[in-house]
Enzyme design. Structure first.
Site, PDB file in Angstrom:
ATOM      1  N   HIS A 104       0.838  -1.203   0.000  1.00 53.84           N
ATOM      2  CA  HIS A 104       0.000   0.000   0.000  1.00 53.84           C
ATOM      3  C   HIS A 104       0.877   1.260   0.000  1.00 53.84           C
ATOM      4  O   HIS A 104       0.706   2.151  -0.834  1.00 53.84           O
ATOM      5  CB  HIS A 104      -0.924  -0.018   1.226  1.00 53.84           C
ATOM      6  CG  HIS A 104      -1.728   1.218   1.387  1.00 53.84           C
ATOM      7  ND1 HIS A 104      -2.963   1.384   0.797  1.00 53.84           N
ATOM      8  CD2 HIS A 104      -1.477   2.374   2.052  1.00 53.84           C
ATOM      9  CE1 HIS A 104      -3.433   2.574   1.102  1.00 53.84           C
ATOM     10  NE2 HIS A 104      -2.553   3.204   1.861  1.00 53.84           N
ATOM     11  N   GLU A 105       1.812   1.337   0.936  1.00 58.82           N
ATOM     12  CA  GLU A 105       2.662   2.527   1.040  1.00 58.82           C
ATOM     13  C   GLU A 105       3.621   2.641  -0.145  1.00 58.82           C
ATOM     14  O   GLU A 105       3.896   3.740  -0.620  1.00 58.82           O
ATOM     15  CB  GLU A 105       3.434   2.521   2.360  1.00 58.82           C
ATOM     16  CG  GLU A 105       2.562   2.647   3.593  1.00 58.82           C
ATOM     17  CD  GLU A 105       1.690   3.896   3.612  1.00 58.82           C
ATOM     18  OE1 GLU A 105       2.048   4.924   2.998  1.00 58.82           O
ATOM     19  OE2 GLU A 105       0.625   3.849   4.258  1.00 58.82           O
ATOM     20  N   HIS A 108       1.871   4.363  -2.933  1.00 56.71           N
ATOM     21  CA  HIS A 108       1.900   5.827  -2.784  1.00 56.71           C
ATOM     22  C   HIS A 108       3.254   6.383  -3.231  1.00 56.71           C
ATOM     23  O   HIS A 108       3.325   7.413  -3.907  1.00 56.71           O
ATOM     24  CB  HIS A 108       1.658   6.234  -1.329  1.00 56.71           C
ATOM     25  CG  HIS A 108       0.275   6.071  -0.848  1.00 56.71           C
ATOM     26  ND1 HIS A 108      -0.827   6.587  -1.496  1.00 56.71           N
ATOM     27  CD2 HIS A 108      -0.207   5.454   0.265  1.00 56.71           C
ATOM     28  CE1 HIS A 108      -1.920   6.290  -0.818  1.00 56.71           C
ATOM     29  NE2 HIS A 108      -1.574   5.588   0.250  1.00 56.71           N
TER      30      HIS A 108
END
Length: 128
Positions: A104-105, A108
């Site tokens: 997820h990170e 980003h």
């Protein structure tokens, strides 16, 4: 370590010298597209004393198109506090929730590297 993640896009992964970083175990991921470096993602992944117990990506320098073809490369820090369980040797185990958070990170962070604008405040996850 070099890994192709998309057609023409590769990640070059290397460990950062502890003398040149804020912690031991810091990794550097250079994102290169067709031979041009687009940005750098620093991976500070494991829990340690006095470290924030959160997972986030922080943009140190956004990617943006400057004047007349000049380009500013992104610098991003991916900060997590994973447990980093080891079972002998170099094998590292993450809990499923930590793997999910890592992807997820990292998503980003990749967004921040590939997103570029004339105006820095519209670059990355802030604008598009």
């Amino acid at each position: 370590v070099v890994t192709e993640i998309f057609d023409g896009v590769e990640c070059r992964v290397s460990q950062v010298d502890p003398e040149a970083s804020w912690c031991e175990g810091l990794w550097k991921v250079s994102i290169i597209e067709d031979g041009t470096e687009l940005g750098t993602i620093y991976l500070d992944l494991f829990s340690r004393e006095n470290k924030a117990q959160q997972s986030a990506h922080f943009v140190v320098q956004c990617s943006r198109n400057k004047s007349e073809g000049d380009f500013q490369e992104a610098i991003v820090v991916l900060l997590c506090s994973f447990s980093g369980k080891r079972n002998g040797g170099n094998t590292l185990y993450l809990f499923p929730s930590e793997v999910k958070t890592l992807f997820h990170e990292f998503g980003h962070a990749i967004h921040s590297v590939f997103s570029s604008s004339k105006y820095h405040y519209l670059s990355g996850t802030r604008g598009g």
